[in-house]
Design a protein around this motif. Structure first.
Motif, mmCIF file in Angstrom:
data_model
loop_
_atom_site.group_PDB
_atom_site.id
_atom_site.type_symbol
_atom_site.label_atom_id
_atom_site.label_comp_id
_atom_site.label_asym_id
_atom_site.label_seq_id
_atom_site.Cartn_x
_atom_site.Cartn_y
_atom_site.Cartn_z
ATOM 1 N N LYS A 120 -20.171 -2.273 38.485
ATOM 2 C CA LYS A 120 -19.264 -3.492 38.693
ATOM 3 C C LYS A 120 -18.678 -4.303 39.892
ATOM 4 O O LYS A 120 -17.471 -4.363 39.417
ATOM 5 C CB LYS A 120 -19.071 -4.433 37.286
ATOM 6 N N GLN A 128 -16.939 -13.281 35.865
ATOM 7 C CA GLN A 128 -17.982 -12.529 35.528
ATOM 8 C C GLN A 128 -18.190 -10.479 34.601
ATOM 9 O O GLN A 128 -18.856 -10.591 35.449
ATOM 10 C CB GLN A 128 -18.803 -12.580 36.034
ATOM 11 N N TRP A 182 -17.288 -9.108 36.973
ATOM 12 C CA TRP A 182 -16.554 -7.164 38.253
ATOM 13 C C TRP A 182 -15.176 -7.169 37.991
ATOM 14 O O TRP A 182 -14.000 -7.524 37.722
ATOM 15 C CB TRP A 182 -16.616 -8.504 39.235
ATOM 16 N N GLU A 194 -22.524 -16.688 43.959
ATOM 17 C CA GLU A 194 -23.524 -16.131 42.794
ATOM 18 C C GLU A 194 -24.816 -15.174 42.779
ATOM 19 O O GLU A 194 -24.735 -14.633 42.929
ATOM 20 C CB GLU A 194 -23.156 -16.611 41.625
ATOM 21 N N ARG A 195 -25.350 -16.345 43.779
ATOM 22 C CA ARG A 195 -26.384 -16.519 43.634
ATOM 23 C C ARG A 195 -26.719 -15.550 45.134
ATOM 24 O O ARG A 195 -27.605 -14.450 44.976
ATOM 25 C CB ARG A 195 -27.403 -17.685 44.836
ATOM 26 N N ASN A 223 -25.993 -11.718 43.829
ATOM 27 C CA ASN A 223 -27.354 -11.227 42.817
ATOM 28 C C ASN A 223 -28.373 -11.106 43.664
ATOM 29 O O ASN A 223 -29.275 -10.171 42.886
ATOM 30 C CB ASN A 223 -27.747 -12.581 41.381
ATOM 31 N N THR A 224 -29.025 -11.763 44.711
ATOM 32 C CA THR A 224 -29.325 -11.400 45.487
ATOM 33 C C THR A 224 -30.079 -10.342 45.817
ATOM 34 O O THR A 224 -30.598 -9.259 46.096
ATOM 35 C CB THR A 224 -29.749 -12.292 46.560
ATOM 36 N N LEU A 279 -28.214 -7.419 44.873
ATOM 37 C CA LEU A 279 -28.329 -6.749 43.490
ATOM 38 C C LEU A 279 -29.691 -6.794 43.167
ATOM 39 O O LEU A 279 -30.183 -5.168 43.211
ATOM 40 C CB LEU A 279 -27.557 -6.834 43.067
ATOM 41 N N VAL A 280 -30.472 -7.640 43.809
ATOM 42 C CA VAL A 280 -32.117 -6.919 42.879
ATOM 43 C C VAL A 280 -32.430 -6.716 44.199
ATOM 44 O O VAL A 280 -33.486 -5.844 43.329
ATOM 45 C CB VAL A 280 -32.217 -8.514 42.975
#
Length: 124
Positions: A6, A28, A30, A114-115, A118-119, A121-122
């Motif tokens: 994180k 969140q 981090w 955030e989006r 997250n993108t 990281l995926v």
């Protein structure tokens, strides 16, 4: 995600952006590290070992493109996704030139931040 996973670094010389982004991301879970210049970028990154990096285009001294390219040329650190952010209208071209995984146009809203994180990281 464990604690090591994180860590995030934000490179930006705008203190307001650093404080807002830090606040949101810490909420969140981090662990946020911030730098107002990109000098000795490899040393900065290796001391922290983040899972994602936010890179401003107009960061002193060398600028975000050279800083990102330096990371992407380094065998050990090139896997870390870089999110390039800038108010420049050519941000997509700049991000591509830098070798960043994706970009975020300024001004951005926090959902967008955030989006994008997250993108990457995926996909990593």
């Amino acid at each position: 995600m464990n604690n090591k996973a994180k860590k995030i670094i934000i490179f930006d010389d705008d203190e307001d952006i650093l404080s807002i982004c830090s606040y949101i991301l810490e909420e969140q879970g981090w662990e946020v590290f911030t730098f107002t210049d990109c000098n000795n970028i490899i040393e900065k990154v290796s001391g922290i070992d983040p899972v994602v990096i936010l890179m401003d285009n107009w960061i002193p001294d060398a600028g975000g493109i050279i800083a990102t390219q330096s990371l992407k040329k380094d065998e050990h650190w090139k896997h870390i996704p870089v999110i390039y952010f800038s108010a420049n209208s050519d941000i997509q071209l700049l991000a591509d030139h830098a070798g960043a995984e994706t970009y975020l146009a300024k001004p951005f809203d926090l959902e967008e931040l955030e989006r994008v994180i997250n993108t990457v990281l995926v996909h990593n």
